[in-house]
Design a protein around this motif. Structure first.
Motif, PDB file in Angstrom:
ATOM      1  N   VAL A 188       4.752   2.564  -3.620  1.00 32.38           N
ATOM      2  CA  VAL A 188       5.329   2.183  -2.586  1.00 32.38           C
ATOM      3  C   VAL A 188       3.408   2.212  -2.367  1.00 32.38           C
ATOM      4  O   VAL A 188       2.508   2.326  -2.829  1.00 32.38           O
ATOM      5  N   ALA A 189       3.193   0.596  -1.630  1.00 32.23           N
ATOM      6  CA  ALA A 189       1.685  -0.133  -1.555  1.00 32.23           C
ATOM      7  C   ALA A 189       1.502   0.473   0.385  1.00 32.23           C
ATOM      8  O   ALA A 189       1.570  -1.175   0.966  1.00 32.23           O
ATOM      9  N   CYS A 190       1.962   1.383   1.318  1.00 28.03           N
ATOM     10  CA  CYS A 190       1.840   1.577   2.109  1.00 28.03           C
ATOM     11  C   CYS A 190       1.138   2.495   3.053  1.00 28.03           C
ATOM     12  O   CYS A 190       1.658   4.004   2.374  1.00 28.03           O
ATOM     13  N   ILE A 191       0.227   2.673   4.067  1.00 24.43           N
ATOM     14  CA  ILE A 191      -0.941   4.482   3.239  1.00 24.43           C
ATOM     15  C   ILE A 191       0.136   4.723   4.839  1.00 24.43           C
ATOM     16  O   ILE A 191       0.212   6.112   5.217  1.00 24.43           O
ATOM     17  N   ARG A 192       1.397   3.673   5.237  1.00 24.96           N
ATOM     18  CA  ARG A 192       1.802   5.187   6.164  1.00 24.96           C
ATOM     19  C   ARG A 192       3.070   5.071   5.680  1.00 24.96           C
ATOM     20  O   ARG A 192       4.323   5.525   6.453  1.00 24.96           O
ATOM     21  N   ALA A 193       3.492   5.362   4.784  1.00 30.06           N
ATOM     22  CA  ALA A 193       5.038   5.190   3.908  1.00 30.06           C
ATOM     23  C   ALA A 193       5.983   6.455   4.461  1.00 30.06           C
ATOM     24  O   ALA A 193       6.989   6.666   4.112  1.00 30.06           O
ATOM     25  N   GLU A 194       4.871   7.341   4.413  1.00 31.32           N
ATOM     26  CA  GLU A 194       5.541   8.826   4.591  1.00 31.32           C
ATOM     27  C   GLU A 194       5.679   9.103   6.186  1.00 31.32           C
ATOM     28  O   GLU A 194       6.226   9.584   6.577  1.00 31.32           O
ATOM     29  N   GLU A 195       5.415   7.800   6.816  1.00 32.97           N
ATOM     30  CA  GLU A 195       5.245   8.752   8.697  1.00 32.97           C
ATOM     31  C   GLU A 195       6.216   8.000   9.096  1.00 32.97           C
ATOM     32  O   GLU A 195       7.143   8.532  10.325  1.00 32.97           O
TER      33      GLU A 195
END
Length: 328
Positions: free
Chosen positions: A315-322
């Motif tokens: 996944v290319a998303c800095i908020r994927a874990e949030e």
């Protein structure tokens, strides 16, 4: 995956726009650093809105569009640096099925001539062998041998796409790019063509890059899915990863936009607003941030890398874990 049949690394296709002798113009990054792999007998689905770079990516793998940079390996051999003579021979290993079957077939040629053309160019078989091969190909795609004597305008759209599939199969390729092969067909005919591709994939152990918009078709036909947005990969994973455990807001928005037969009203949909940004002046940082309901100021600072969030799921998303994007 042990040894991928197709292995692509950091592939880019850039087009200069507005360049004159007085102005250097700008560059449109139609494909921007895409990596993917496809195993033998595997089908990879490629999805995204119109203008996301899907068709350009597919054609660049076959060098129908010349890549600007990166690597494309077919059976371990670099495609981007092949000489013209070697590339002509490699055409028998990689073929394409076009979106518009009528526009891709020469109206002046009979179906038999169309299907035997590649055999003649690659010097495969005698004239009698080619005639037998044409009959076999027509049978494989559900058309009578007598179709060889007719011309493309004498067939329906679905039949013409069967001819296009037969042409792609004529030289026994290992890899096929299917560029939205059912989007121009009626829904009932789409199902027939998708089932045909499914059966041919099983029978011939084909590797396919299937480009499409219909997520139900992708789910049925493909093993893995790659989601593109404005030339970049947003997410990639198995069909189960993408459809049941999406981790990128764009992926979830595409799933929510797909027609569903249900009486239950969904209140948790992610709705895309506005059009794609101009490719001439794309947003900084995450290219999706201007349409993302979860974007923060940090999303504008740097391009998010494509990172593994689970085995085989990137996944290319800095908020994927949030953020929790699992469908309710």
């Amino acid at each position: 995956m042990s040894q991928p049949l197709v292995d692509v690394r950091d592939l880019s296709v850039h087009f200069p726009v507005g360049r004159t002798m007085f102005n250097q113009g700008v560059t449109v990054r139609a494909v921007d650093g895409v990596s993917l792999s496809i195993g033998k007998g595997e089908v990879l689905g490629l999805v995204g809105e119109s203008g996301s770079g899907k068709t350009t990516l597919g054609r660049s793998l076959l060098r129908l569009v010349e890549p600007t940079g990166g690597s494309v390996r077919l059976n371990g051999e670099e495609v981007t640096t092949m000489s013209p003579a070697r590339l002509r021979r490699a055409r028998s290993e990689m073929q394409i099925i076009f979106q518009d079957p009528f526009a891709s077939l020469n109206p002046r040629m009979s179906v038999g001539e169309i299907l035997s053309e590649a055999l003649h160019l690659h010097r495969i078989g005698t004239r009698a062998d080619r005639r037998d091969r044409v009959a076999t190909l027509l049978e494989k795609v559900g058309l009578p041998a007598s179709a060889a004597q007719r011309h493309p305008h004498e067939f329906s759209g679905g039949q013409r796409q069967r001819i296009g599939i037969a042409r792609a199969l004529s030289v026994n390729p290992a890899f096929i790019v299917a560029d939205e092969p059912v989007s121009a067909l009626d829904v009932s005919i789409q199902a027939q063509i998708v089932n045909l591709l499914h059966d041919l994939r099983e029978a011939l152990d084909l590797s396919i890059l299937f480009i499409g918009h219909d997520l139900s078709v992708i789910e049925y036909l493909c093993d893995r899915v790659m989601v593109m947005y404005m030339g970049r990969v947003m997410e990639t994973g198995t069909v189960a990863d993408i459809y049941q455990r999406p981790r990128h807001p764009y992926t979830r928005a595409l799933l929510d936009a797909a027609p569903q037969v249900t009486t239950r009203r969904r209140t948790d949909r992610i709705m895309l607003t506005g059009d794609l940004p101009s490719p001439v002046n794309p947003p900084s940082g995450c290219i999706f941030r201007t349409r993302c309901p979860f974007a923060t100021e940090a999303c504008a600072q740097a391009i998010p890398p494509l990172l593994a969030r689970a085995p085989g799921h990137e996944v290319a998303c800095i908020r994927a874990e949030e953020i929790d994007l699992a469908p309710a």
